[in-house]
Write a protein that holds these residues in place. Sequence first.
Motif, short mmCIF file in Angstrom:
data_model
loop_
_atom_site.label_atom_id
_atom_site.label_comp_id
_atom_site.label_asym_id
_atom_site.label_seq_id
_atom_site.Cartn_x
_atom_site.Cartn_y
_atom_site.Cartn_z
N UNK A 290 0.63 -1.20 0.00
CA UNK A 290 0.55 -0.23 0.28
C UNK A 290 0.63 1.49 0.07
N UNK A 291 -0.07 2.28 -0.78
CA UNK A 291 1.00 3.42 -1.04
C UNK A 291 0.02 4.65 -0.50
N UNK A 292 0.57 5.33 0.14
CA UNK A 292 -0.31 6.84 0.38
C UNK A 292 -0.31 7.75 -0.30
N UNK A 293 -1.03 8.48 -1.10
CA UNK A 293 -1.39 9.26 -2.25
C UNK A 293 -1.39 10.46 -1.67
N UNK A 298 6.12 14.78 4.21
CA UNK A 298 7.23 13.62 4.85
C UNK A 298 6.60 12.46 4.75
N UNK A 299 5.12 12.32 4.88
CA UNK A 299 4.92 10.65 4.56
C UNK A 299 4.23 10.87 3.80
N UNK A 300 3.80 11.49 2.94
CA UNK A 300 2.84 11.59 1.61
C UNK A 300 3.90 10.48 1.25
N UNK A 301 3.49 9.38 -0.21
CA UNK A 301 4.48 8.19 -0.42
C UNK A 301 4.94 7.44 -0.17
N UNK A 302 4.38 7.16 1.82
CA UNK A 302 4.98 5.77 2.48
C UNK A 302 4.38 5.03 1.68
N UNK A 349 9.24 15.53 -4.21
CA UNK A 349 9.07 17.32 -4.97
C UNK A 349 7.75 17.09 -6.19
N UNK A 350 6.90 15.52 -6.24
CA UNK A 350 6.12 15.75 -7.30
C UNK A 350 4.35 16.46 -6.66
N UNK A 351 4.68 16.02 -5.04
CA UNK A 351 3.34 16.30 -4.29
C UNK A 351 2.42 17.96 -4.41
N UNK A 352 1.74 17.98 -4.58
CA UNK A 352 1.33 19.20 -5.46
C UNK A 352 0.12 19.70 -4.08
N UNK A 353 -0.43 20.56 -3.22
CA UNK A 353 -1.26 20.63 -2.89
C UNK A 353 -0.95 22.67 -2.56
N UNK A 354 -2.14 23.04 -1.74
CA UNK A 354 -2.19 23.90 -0.93
C UNK A 354 -1.81 24.47 0.41
N UNK A 355 -2.15 23.05 1.52
CA UNK A 355 -1.78 23.00 2.08
C UNK A 355 -0.56 22.25 3.25
N UNK A 356 0.36 23.57 3.86
CA UNK A 356 1.29 22.44 3.78
C UNK A 356 1.26 21.50 4.44
N UNK A 357 0.07 20.50 5.53
CA UNK A 357 -0.03 19.83 6.21
C UNK A 357 -0.61 19.01 5.58
N UNK A 360 -0.51 15.89 -2.13
CA UNK A 360 -1.21 14.73 -2.99
C UNK A 360 -0.08 14.44 -3.92
N UNK A 361 0.05 12.82 -3.98
CA UNK A 361 0.85 12.54 -5.51
C UNK A 361 -0.43 11.95 -6.12
N UNK A 362 0.13 12.01 -7.36
CA UNK A 362 -0.96 11.17 -8.79
C UNK A 362 -0.07 9.98 -8.82
#
Length: 428
Positions: A290-293, A298-302, A349-357, A360-362
Amino acid sequence: MSNWQQTSLGDLETSARREVAIPPQGPRASVSDGYPLRPLGEVMRLDIQRTPIKPATTYRLAGVLNAGKGVVAKGEIDGEGTEYAAMNVLHADQVVMRKLTAWEGPITVVPAEFDGFVVSNEFPTFTLGPEVVPTWMRHVCGSPRLWAEMKNRVSGTVQRRKRLNPEQLLQIQLPIPPREVQVRIVEMLDAVDDQITALGEEAEALDRVSMAIAEEMLAEKPTVTLGTMLDDIRGGKSPQANNRPPAADELGVLKVSAVTPFTFLPKESKGLLPGTLMPESALVQPGDVLITRANTPLRVGAVARVPADVRDGLYLADKTLRLVPSSELDPDFLVVAMALKSARTHLTSSATGTSASMVNVSQGRIRDTPIPLADLGRQREVASTVLSVRANTDAVRAEAARLRNARSSLLSGLLDRTIEIESVYLGG
């Protein structure tokens, strides 16, 4: 012989693990009635210093963490760029709490390095009387007993907007030992805290060693994009759910916190509402990768693998994806490869979003992640080596968790005198 083979896990262990002994936590008769209960208003007083906020002046802003975890710096503000006309000033050794959501335990003693910081009027401050040692009060602020008392006194109709007023805090009654006893309690709890910190540092060192091993074992391998080694990426959906973990006989949906690097946490899930239908393809299965999108930067894509003994009835949410490796990609190696520096750099570096917390990564960017190209034999060798090191990491973290639980019981027992100070000792 390569460097990683010469690494001794014993060299990373800390002697702190053997320095503190926790007394037995089982029931036994109290040898006394405990220390007298006294309202906090008898040993500390509301003492707020307000400072006017002036243009062209910089102020250091602070906040208070939940569960008595301390004060946190929140950067600097310019007097001209804030709506506050005045703010509260923090002073070392004062107690500070947050009135809003006080049921989460946002209370602590101000450390010396935060003297002079400012907070909003949501954070009243209190000066301790001579009967209380500030470091003892700091430990008390980390006690679930105090948080429960705070929770019982909050007022308001909306849960997230409930507040605790200073007068309500001062009404809370706690056991107050003599100063000399407070000092001894602080020494004991500080020793346990030092041990917990040492275990955390040991676990982090083992984490670094495990990934250094992987990097070296794969240093000469070419890379390919992950998508060329996958059969599929599958997701779930996010239904309405209870804000609590599912009971043993309930279905549940994973929260994003259920997947951390190398570790799957099934308790990080929410119970589905009765009658909720989920696609069968979203059911979590033993052995899934499993992967978090979506998560914090720091945790996205774990990535983690689901263990064989996972409970039945858990489903993927839309923010958690299942990676389906091809026959040429070992599932355990996939978990390791996605934690390598090159993969982590690509994902963050691929993650996007307006919130620092929350970013998302596609799926497209996940497929583009570079991973080393190695034959299945080498993949399994790398995975086995890394996971064996991380088994030591898990054991160290489990010991730290046990100590944190014991520490809470230790503080309560010392206050109630169901544990006598003489029964707590330092071992050689």
